[in-house]
Design an enzyme around this catalytic site. Sequence first.
Site, PDB file in Angstrom:
ATOM      1  N   LYS A  13       0.840  -1.220   0.000  1.00 18.13           N
ATOM      2  CA  LYS A  13       0.000   0.000   0.000  1.00 18.13           C
ATOM      3  C   LYS A  13       0.872   1.266   0.000  1.00 18.13           C
ATOM      4  CE  LYS A  13      -1.917  -1.151   3.936  1.00 18.13           C
ATOM      5  NZ  LYS A  13      -1.156  -2.391   4.194  1.00 18.13           N
ATOM      6  N   ARG A  88      -9.594   0.806   8.521  1.00 23.20           N
ATOM      7  CA  ARG A  88      -8.996  -0.456   8.969  1.00 23.20           C
ATOM      8  C   ARG A  88     -10.038  -1.390   9.582  1.00 23.20           C
ATOM      9  NH1 ARG A  88      -3.361   0.308   8.398  1.00 23.20           N
ATOM     10  NH2 ARG A  88      -2.293  -1.221   9.630  1.00 23.20           N
ATOM     11  N   ARG A 127      11.888  -5.475   5.103  1.00 28.16           N
ATOM     12  CA  ARG A 127      11.750  -4.009   4.965  1.00 28.16           C
ATOM     13  C   ARG A 127      12.696  -3.283   5.925  1.00 28.16           C
ATOM     14  NH1 ARG A 127       5.933  -1.528   5.400  1.00 28.16           N
ATOM     15  NH2 ARG A 127       5.919  -2.726   7.325  1.00 28.16           N
ATOM     16  N   ARG A 160      11.450  -1.565  11.427  1.00 29.82           N
ATOM     17  CA  ARG A 160      10.310  -1.153  12.243  1.00 29.82           C
ATOM     18  C   ARG A 160      10.097  -2.186  13.348  1.00 29.82           C
ATOM     19  NH1 ARG A 160       5.336   0.392   8.241  1.00 29.82           N
ATOM     20  NH2 ARG A 160       4.207  -0.854   9.757  1.00 29.82           N
ATOM     21  N   ARG A 171      -0.028  -8.922  13.452  1.00 30.82           N
ATOM     22  CA  ARG A 171      -0.615  -7.947  12.513  1.00 30.82           C
ATOM     23  C   ARG A 171      -1.451  -8.658  11.449  1.00 30.82           C
ATOM     24  NH1 ARG A 171       4.496  -5.159  10.487  1.00 30.82           N
ATOM     25  NH2 ARG A 171       3.144  -3.944   9.121  1.00 30.82           N
TER      26      ARG A 171
HETATM   27  P1  AP5 Z   1       4.952  -1.463   1.877  1.00 33.37           P
HETATM   28  O1  AP5 Z   1       4.558  -0.759   0.635  1.00 33.37           O
HETATM   29  O2  AP5 Z   1       5.628  -0.679   2.941  1.00 33.37           O
HETATM   30  O3  AP5 Z   1       3.718  -2.300   2.433  1.00 33.37           O
HETATM   31  P2  AP5 Z   1       2.386  -1.821   3.145  1.00 33.37           P
HETATM   32  O4  AP5 Z   1       1.230  -2.527   2.541  1.00 33.37           O
HETATM   33  O5  AP5 Z   1       2.318  -0.317   3.179  1.00 33.37           O
HETATM   34  O6  AP5 Z   1       2.652  -2.440   4.561  1.00 33.37           O
HETATM   35  P3  AP5 Z   1       2.657  -1.833   6.019  1.00 33.37           P
HETATM   36  O7  AP5 Z   1       3.316  -2.832   6.880  1.00 33.37           O
HETATM   37  O8  AP5 Z   1       3.208  -0.427   6.072  1.00 33.37           O
HETATM   38  O9  AP5 Z   1       1.134  -1.777   6.290  1.00 33.37           O
HETATM   39  P4  AP5 Z   1       0.467  -1.894   7.606  1.00 33.37           P
HETATM   40  O10 AP5 Z   1      -0.913  -1.716   7.143  1.00 33.37           O
HETATM   41  O11 AP5 Z   1       0.697  -3.041   8.471  1.00 33.37           O
HETATM   42  O12 AP5 Z   1       1.204  -0.754   8.454  1.00 33.37           O
HETATM   43  P5  AP5 Z   1       0.825   0.766   8.732  1.00 33.37           P
HETATM   44  O13 AP5 Z   1       2.084   1.511   8.663  1.00 33.37           O
HETATM   45  O14 AP5 Z   1      -0.341   1.192   7.916  1.00 33.37           O
HETATM   46  O15 AP5 Z   1       5.890  -2.689   1.425  1.00 33.37           O
HETATM   47  C1  AP5 Z   1       6.473  -3.558   2.369  1.00 33.37           C
HETATM   48  C2  AP5 Z   1       7.879  -3.946   1.870  1.00 33.37           C
HETATM   49  O16 AP5 Z   1       7.755  -4.666   0.654  1.00 33.37           O
HETATM   50  C3  AP5 Z   1       8.786  -2.760   1.568  1.00 33.37           C
HETATM   51  O17 AP5 Z   1      10.102  -3.087   1.934  1.00 33.37           O
HETATM   52  C4  AP5 Z   1       8.674  -2.569   0.053  1.00 33.37           C
HETATM   53  O18 AP5 Z   1       9.871  -2.032  -0.463  1.00 33.37           O
HETATM   54  C5  AP5 Z   1       8.435  -3.994  -0.416  1.00 33.37           C
HETATM   55  N1  AP5 Z   1       7.500  -4.064  -1.557  1.00 33.37           N
HETATM   56  C6  AP5 Z   1       6.308  -3.427  -1.661  1.00 33.37           C
HETATM   57  N2  AP5 Z   1       5.686  -3.764  -2.807  1.00 33.37           N
HETATM   58  C7  AP5 Z   1       6.530  -4.623  -3.446  1.00 33.37           C
HETATM   59  C8  AP5 Z   1       6.453  -5.334  -4.675  1.00 33.37           C
HETATM   60  N3  AP5 Z   1       5.388  -5.226  -5.505  1.00 33.37           N
HETATM   61  N4  AP5 Z   1       7.467  -6.157  -5.019  1.00 33.37           N
HETATM   62  C9  AP5 Z   1       8.535  -6.275  -4.191  1.00 33.37           C
HETATM   63  N5  AP5 Z   1       8.679  -5.648  -3.014  1.00 33.37           N
HETATM   64  C10 AP5 Z   1       7.672  -4.828  -2.635  1.00 33.37           C
HETATM   65  O19 AP5 Z   1       0.310   0.655  10.229  1.00 33.37           O
HETATM   66  C11 AP5 Z   1       1.180   0.364  11.298  1.00 33.37           C
HETATM   67  C12 AP5 Z   1       0.384   0.320  12.594  1.00 33.37           C
HETATM   68  O20 AP5 Z   1      -0.243   1.598  12.840  1.00 33.37           O
HETATM   69  C13 AP5 Z   1      -0.782  -0.679  12.635  1.00 33.37           C
HETATM   70  O21 AP5 Z   1      -0.357  -1.980  12.970  1.00 33.37           O
HETATM   71  C14 AP5 Z   1      -1.669  -0.052  13.700  1.00 33.37           C
HETATM   72  O22 AP5 Z   1      -1.161  -0.277  14.999  1.00 33.37           O
HETATM   73  C15 AP5 Z   1      -1.536   1.426  13.421  1.00 33.37           C
HETATM   74  N6  AP5 Z   1      -2.546   1.908  12.469  1.00 33.37           N
HETATM   75  C16 AP5 Z   1      -2.336   2.359  11.204  1.00 33.37           C
HETATM   76  N7  AP5 Z   1      -3.480   2.705  10.624  1.00 33.37           N
HETATM   77  C17 AP5 Z   1      -4.463   2.473  11.537  1.00 33.37           C
HETATM   78  C18 AP5 Z   1      -5.884   2.620  11.529  1.00 33.37           C
HETATM   79  N8  AP5 Z   1      -6.529   3.069  10.435  1.00 33.37           N
HETATM   80  N9  AP5 Z   1      -6.580   2.249  12.636  1.00 33.37           N
HETATM   81  C19 AP5 Z   1      -5.939   1.798  13.725  1.00 33.37           C
HETATM   82  N10 AP5 Z   1      -4.598   1.621  13.816  1.00 33.37           N
HETATM   83  C20 AP5 Z   1      -3.871   1.964  12.720  1.00 33.37           C
END
Ligand code: AP5
Length: 226
Positions: A13, A88, A127, A160, A171
């Site tokens: 994402k 979410r 990552r 992270r 997660r």
């Molecule tokens: P990346 O693009 O960073 O993946 P992502 O889907 O953004 O994954 P996240 O782990 O950031 O999502 P998440 O939803 O768990 O965390 P968030 O920060 O939102 O890609 C991952 C890796 O793969 C990278 O190294 C990238 O380079 C590589 N990659 C990507 N695409 C690729 C491809 N096509 N091919 C090869 N490699 C690739 O949330 C963190 C925490 O915040 C949550 O756990 C929660 O505690 C809190 N939080 C956030 N939002 C909310 C909400 N709305 N409500 C409540 N709590 C929330």
Amino acid sequence: MKLVLLGAPGAGKGTQAKSLSKELKLAHISTGDLLRVAIKENTPLGQEAKKYVESGELVPDHLVTKMVIERLSREDVSEGFILDGFPRNRQQAVELDDFLSTKSTCNYFAFYLDASEKTLIKRLSGRRICGMCQAVYHLVNFPPKEDMVCDHCQSELYQRPDDKEETIKNRLAVYNRQTAPVVEYYSKQNRLIHLKADAEASLVLDEMLKILATPFTLLKEQKKKV
Ligand code: AP5
């Protein structure tokens, strides 16, 4: 244009939202990034959110929704936005709709980036993030030129805390329990665009841009027929 990116942790994402934001000149709003900044700056929100983020649990809805609505009320989103990590759960999705319905248009699509669990785990465990400019790397897929050093600002990269193996498992479980139902919510609203996201990042981006090049009204009509 208004877009929501849905998908499990590691689905890509953030990676796709950054590229789409550059291509389409739309504000990229990542709730994970906003929360990590609040934690780093030790704000009252950051102090409350820290334990949830580090254990992989969702931060309580009232905190996150308030943060998102404040962000969506700023001027730079008047042309549209890309929401990454929000909503979410169903409650957040309903609150987003309530907020958008007060604006001139509630038209938006939700991309569901669907990757296999094997892919998700490989992406999350590899990552690495720049501690200064937050650039995102992957040890295998997008390695920095110099080991653990950011290409852009030469700061040190870190893993992270929630990308450690035990927290990744939690997660994914939280995602399956609380966020997966949002996919159905958008499917019922005829807003969902389902995309396989295991391929390399540039191919997934091309696919998204191709879909977005379809005029909005036509896309809506096509989706009704599916
Ligand atoms: P990346 O693009 O960073 O993946 P992502 O889907 O953004 O994954 P996240 O782990 O950031 O999502 P998440 O939803 O768990 O965390 P968030 O920060 O939102 O890609 C991952 C890796 O793969 C990278 O190294 C990238 O380079 C590589 N990659 C990507 N695409 C690729 C491809 N096509 N091919 C090869 N490699 C690739 O949330 C963190 C925490 O915040 C949550 O756990 C929660 O505690 C809190 N939080 C956030 N939002 C909310 C909400 N709305 N409500 C409540 N709590 C929330």
